[in-house]
Design an enzyme around this catalytic site. Structure first.
Site, PDB file in Angstrom:
ATOM      1  N   CYS A 146       2.590   1.086   1.963  1.00  0.00           N
ATOM      2  CA  CYS A 146       2.840   1.523   3.333  1.00  0.00           C
ATOM      3  C   CYS A 146       3.897   2.634   3.350  1.00  0.00           C
ATOM      4  O   CYS A 146       3.698   3.684   2.753  1.00  0.00           O
ATOM      5  CB  CYS A 146       3.209   0.339   4.221  1.00  0.00           C
ATOM      6  SG  CYS A 146       3.025   0.706   5.989  1.00  0.00           S
ATOM      7  N   HIS A 200      -1.424  -2.498   3.781  1.00  0.00           N
ATOM      8  CA  HIS A 200      -0.566  -3.602   3.335  1.00  0.00           C
ATOM      9  C   HIS A 200      -1.406  -4.542   2.472  1.00  0.00           C
ATOM     10  O   HIS A 200      -2.096  -5.422   3.007  1.00  0.00           O
ATOM     11  CB  HIS A 200      -0.011  -4.366   4.534  1.00  0.00           C
ATOM     12  CG  HIS A 200       1.084  -3.655   5.253  1.00  0.00           C
ATOM     13  ND1 HIS A 200       2.398  -3.708   4.835  1.00  0.00           N
ATOM     14  CD2 HIS A 200       1.059  -2.857   6.346  1.00  0.00           C
ATOM     15  CE1 HIS A 200       3.144  -2.988   5.656  1.00  0.00           C
ATOM     16  NE2 HIS A 200       2.356  -2.452   6.576  1.00  0.00           N
ATOM     17  N   GLU A 260      -0.458  -6.999   0.755  1.00  0.00           N
ATOM     18  CA  GLU A 260       0.029  -8.371   0.892  1.00  0.00           C
ATOM     19  C   GLU A 260      -0.504  -9.043   2.153  1.00  0.00           C
ATOM     20  O   GLU A 260      -0.395 -10.267   2.294  1.00  0.00           O
ATOM     21  CB  GLU A 260       1.564  -8.387   0.878  1.00  0.00           C
ATOM     22  CG  GLU A 260       2.260  -7.981   2.160  1.00  0.00           C
ATOM     23  CD  GLU A 260       2.290  -6.484   2.444  1.00  0.00           C
ATOM     24  OE1 GLU A 260       2.949  -6.096   3.429  1.00  0.00           O
ATOM     25  OE2 GLU A 260       1.655  -5.704   1.697  1.00  0.00           O
TER      26      GLU A 260
END
EC number: 4.3.2.10
Length: 217
Positions: A93, A199, A201
């Protein structure tokens, strides 16, 4: 099995909790992929970055503020030295954007200058809204089709995005593109540097697989 030391760089503006949780999940659920056991630490001391085998540069927020934090803590030079040593680093990001030469977000700001290119705002194309928030597919470029970063990941897989700015760089660095009004570089690679605008994650299994693949490089 040997131990792989992975540092998550803490410079005051990162999404550290979700990244830590992602690595904990990877260690438990991707053990068949990983050639090492993992030692994951959040690191804010520039003199300790060289102690790690791999680094992750996270980030949310404004480019200028992030660079100010990196400079004030001397992490900017420590990151450059780590990369120059040949070890692998991935930015996610805002962390991706910081790797480039400059950003046009709220003025002009110099970045870490590790990848040629700049960060620009999305063009406002109706009916699309800025920021770009939500799930979107990433399509491999010719440079990305055989990248080890994408092992076990299908072309066109969906990742979760939250951003108002995107990178512009040389085509040979772009492994995957995403389209939001027009195509933009979503995942890049230069030498020992990798970066993703989404992202991982927060991108469920496909994002976790990408991070696990990074750890095997």
């Amino acid at each position: 099995m040997s131990k792989l030391r992975v540092g998550i760089i803490n410079y005051g503006v990162g999404n550290l909790g979700s990244v830590q949780n992602a690595f904990a999940f990877i260690q438990t659920h991707f053990s068949d992929v990983l050639p090492h056991t993992l030692e994951i630490k959040v690191e804010s001391h520039p003199e300790r970055l060289q102690d790690y085998d791999k680094l992750l540069l996270p980030g949310v927020g404004a480019f200028g503020n992030a660079m100010t934090h990196l400079k004030n803590t001397h992490l900017d030079e420590a990151i450059r030295e780590f990369v120059q040593s040949g070890k692998f680093l991935i930015g996610i990001c805002l962390g991706m954007q910081l790797l480039f030469e400059q950003s046009e977000e709220f003025g002009n700001h110099k970045g870490l200058g590790l990848i040629e290119g700049k960060v620009v705002g999305f063009e406002h194309i109706a009916p699309l809204k800025v920021p770009h928030i939500g799930w979107n597919s990433c399509n491999f470029t010719p440079e990305g089709k055989h990248s080890k970063l994408f092992r076990g990941i299908a072309d066109g897989s969906f990742f979760y995005f939250v951003h108002s700015f995107h990178i512009q760089t040389q085509p040979q660095f772009i492994l995957a593109q995403c389209t939001y009004g027009y195509p933009f570089g979503a995942i890049v690679h230069k030498d020992n540097l990798f970066a993703i605008q989404a992202h991982p994650e927060k991108s469920h299994n496909v994002g976790l697989r990408l991070l696990a693949n990074f750890l095997t490089l």
